[in-house]
Design an enzyme around this catalytic site. Structure first.
Site, PDB file in Angstrom:
ATOM      1  CE  LYS A  16     -38.398 -11.311  35.246  1.00 33.20           C
ATOM      2  NZ  LYS A  16     -39.326 -11.475  34.109  1.00 33.20           N
ATOM      3  CE1 TYR A  56     -36.816 -15.480  31.400  1.00 31.73           C
ATOM      4  CE2 TYR A  56     -35.115 -13.842  31.012  1.00 31.73           C
ATOM      5  CZ  TYR A  56     -36.228 -14.274  31.709  1.00 31.73           C
ATOM      6  OH  TYR A  56     -36.756 -13.487  32.714  1.00 31.73           O
ATOM      7  CG  PHE A  64     -41.029 -12.169  23.355  1.00 31.17           C
ATOM      8  CD1 PHE A  64     -40.249 -12.527  24.451  1.00 31.17           C
ATOM      9  CD2 PHE A  64     -42.025 -13.043  22.945  1.00 31.17           C
ATOM     10  CE1 PHE A  64     -40.456 -13.719  25.131  1.00 31.17           C
ATOM     11  CE2 PHE A  64     -42.244 -14.252  23.619  1.00 31.17           C
ATOM     12  CZ  PHE A  64     -41.449 -14.575  24.723  1.00 31.17           C
ATOM     13  NE  ARG A  92     -44.902 -19.557  38.135  1.00 35.77           N
ATOM     14  CZ  ARG A  92     -44.503 -19.212  36.916  1.00 35.77           C
ATOM     15  NH1 ARG A  92     -43.291 -18.667  36.734  1.00 35.77           N
ATOM     16  NH2 ARG A  92     -45.287 -19.371  35.874  1.00 35.77           N
ATOM     17  CB  THR A  98     -46.452 -14.063  32.176  1.00 39.28           C
ATOM     18  OG1 THR A  98     -46.227 -15.401  32.617  1.00 39.28           O
ATOM     19  CG2 THR A  98     -45.239 -13.551  31.406  1.00 39.28           C
ATOM     20  NE  ARG A 109     -44.274 -11.494  36.791  1.00 33.76           N
ATOM     21  CZ  ARG A 109     -44.050 -12.705  36.300  1.00 33.76           C
ATOM     22  NH1 ARG A 109     -45.057 -13.550  36.135  1.00 33.76           N
ATOM     23  NH2 ARG A 109     -42.825 -13.084  35.976  1.00 33.76           N
ATOM     24  CG  ASN A 119     -42.672  -9.911  34.130  1.00 28.64           C
ATOM     25  OD1 ASN A 119     -41.471  -9.849  34.384  1.00 28.64           O
ATOM     26  ND2 ASN A 119     -43.199 -10.956  33.517  1.00 28.64           N
ATOM     27  CG  HIS A 122     -37.460 -15.983  36.874  1.00 24.21           C
ATOM     28  ND1 HIS A 122     -38.089 -16.593  35.820  1.00 24.21           N
ATOM     29  CD2 HIS A 122     -36.868 -16.963  37.597  1.00 24.21           C
ATOM     30  CE1 HIS A 122     -37.866 -17.904  35.894  1.00 24.21           C
ATOM     31  NE2 HIS A 122     -37.141 -18.151  36.956  1.00 24.21           N
ATOM     32  CD  GLU A 133     -35.503 -21.075  36.783  1.00 26.09           C
ATOM     33  OE1 GLU A 133     -35.980 -20.782  37.903  1.00 26.09           O
ATOM     34  OE2 GLU A 133     -36.182 -21.074  35.743  1.00 26.09           O
TER      35      GLU A 133
HETATM   36  P1  TYD Z   1     -42.354 -17.124  30.933  1.00 29.95           P
HETATM   37  O1  TYD Z   1     -41.342 -18.107  31.453  1.00 29.95           O
HETATM   38  O2  TYD Z   1     -43.373 -17.608  29.946  1.00 29.95           O
HETATM   39  O3  TYD Z   1     -43.179 -16.397  32.124  1.00 29.95           O
HETATM   40  P2  TYD Z   1     -42.960 -16.287  33.703  1.00 29.95           P
HETATM   41  O4  TYD Z   1     -41.880 -15.252  33.931  1.00 29.95           O
HETATM   42  O5  TYD Z   1     -44.292 -15.827  34.235  1.00 29.95           O
HETATM   43  O6  TYD Z   1     -42.573 -17.647  34.203  1.00 29.95           O
HETATM   44  O7  TYD Z   1     -41.592 -15.922  30.243  1.00 29.95           O
HETATM   45  C1  TYD Z   1     -40.390 -15.452  30.785  1.00 29.95           C
HETATM   46  C2  TYD Z   1     -40.307 -13.973  30.597  1.00 29.95           C
HETATM   47  O8  TYD Z   1     -40.291 -13.667  29.211  1.00 29.95           O
HETATM   48  C3  TYD Z   1     -41.479 -13.207  31.165  1.00 29.95           C
HETATM   49  O9  TYD Z   1     -41.381 -12.985  32.548  1.00 29.95           O
HETATM   50  C4  TYD Z   1     -41.397 -11.938  30.359  1.00 29.95           C
HETATM   51  C5  TYD Z   1     -40.880 -12.397  29.015  1.00 29.95           C
HETATM   52  N1  TYD Z   1     -41.960 -12.481  28.024  1.00 29.95           N
HETATM   53  C6  TYD Z   1     -42.126 -11.419  27.146  1.00 29.95           C
HETATM   54  O10 TYD Z   1     -41.413 -10.415  27.230  1.00 29.95           O
HETATM   55  N2  TYD Z   1     -43.118 -11.502  26.211  1.00 29.95           N
HETATM   56  C7  TYD Z   1     -43.945 -12.582  26.115  1.00 29.95           C
HETATM   57  O11 TYD Z   1     -44.835 -12.612  25.235  1.00 29.95           O
HETATM   58  C8  TYD Z   1     -43.752 -13.679  27.031  1.00 29.95           C
HETATM   59  C9  TYD Z   1     -44.640 -14.895  26.975  1.00 29.95           C
HETATM   60  C10 TYD Z   1     -42.751 -13.587  27.962  1.00 29.95           C
END
Ligand code: TYD
Length: 145
Positions: A16, A56, A64, A92, A98, A109, A119, A122, A133
């Site tokens: 990212k 997303y 958010f 992962r 996350t 992370r 973070n 992805h 994806e």
């Molecule tokens: P998610 O798909 O739940 O997590 P991951 O990336 O670990 O698979 O969420 C996607 C992205 O959305 C996550 O990397 C960062 C963002 N996010 C926020 O900004 N705030 C939040 O509370 C959550 C759950 C996700």
């Protein structure tokens, strides 16, 4: 006891904007390389608002989301596909939880991430999302490599 059959998989990974802003591309890609994963596709690109909403789709209604959209569209990303045994789970595990504050030390992370939004990486969470994806970002099969 066996935990089930192991398969060669492909997974979609995106470094990212914060990963590039902070010059962590080599560090992050190096971790996947050193784990023994095979790189099958890599491209530097921008995520448009449209692509962000597709990628997303499960989060567009969250409070958010505007912050997430601003973050993911603010600079270039590196989109890539990695292949290996159980690659989805392996990647992962390398990426970590996350929320970077809760992510275990030793994960990407946990070692470098700032919070839930910033973070760094992805990574697909299932074979189904990996297929979707890869198609969303590359609009073609990656089966040639
Ligand atoms: P998610 O798909 O739940 O997590 P991951 O990336 O670990 O698979 O969420 C996607 C992205 O959305 C996550 O990397 C960062 C963002 N996010 C926020 O900004 N705030 C939040 O509370 C959550 C759950 C996700």
């Amino acid at each position: 006891m066996s935990d089930g059959a192991r398969h060669i998989e492909r997974t979609f990974v995106m470094l990212k904007p914060d990963a590039l802003e902070r010059s962590l591309m080599g560090e992050i890609l190096g971790r996947f390389e050193r784990k023994g994963l095979k790189l099958v596709r890599l491209e530097l690109r921008r995520v448009t608002k449209e692509l962000a909403a597709t990628h997303y789709a499960h989060l567009v209604d969250k409070p958010f989301y505007p912050e997430l959209e601003a973050y993911i569209t603010r600079g270039p990303v590196v989109a890539c596909v990695w292949e290996g045994i159980d690659a989805i789970r392996v990647v992962r595990n390398l990426v970590g939880a996350t929320d970077s504050i809760l992510a275990a030390a030793g994960t990407i992370r946990g070692d470098f991430g700032v919070d839930k939004t910033e973070n760094l990486v992805h990574a697909s969470d299932s074979p189904e999302s990996a297929a979707v994806e890869i198609r969303n970002f590359f609009n073609e099969s990656t089966s040639t490599l």
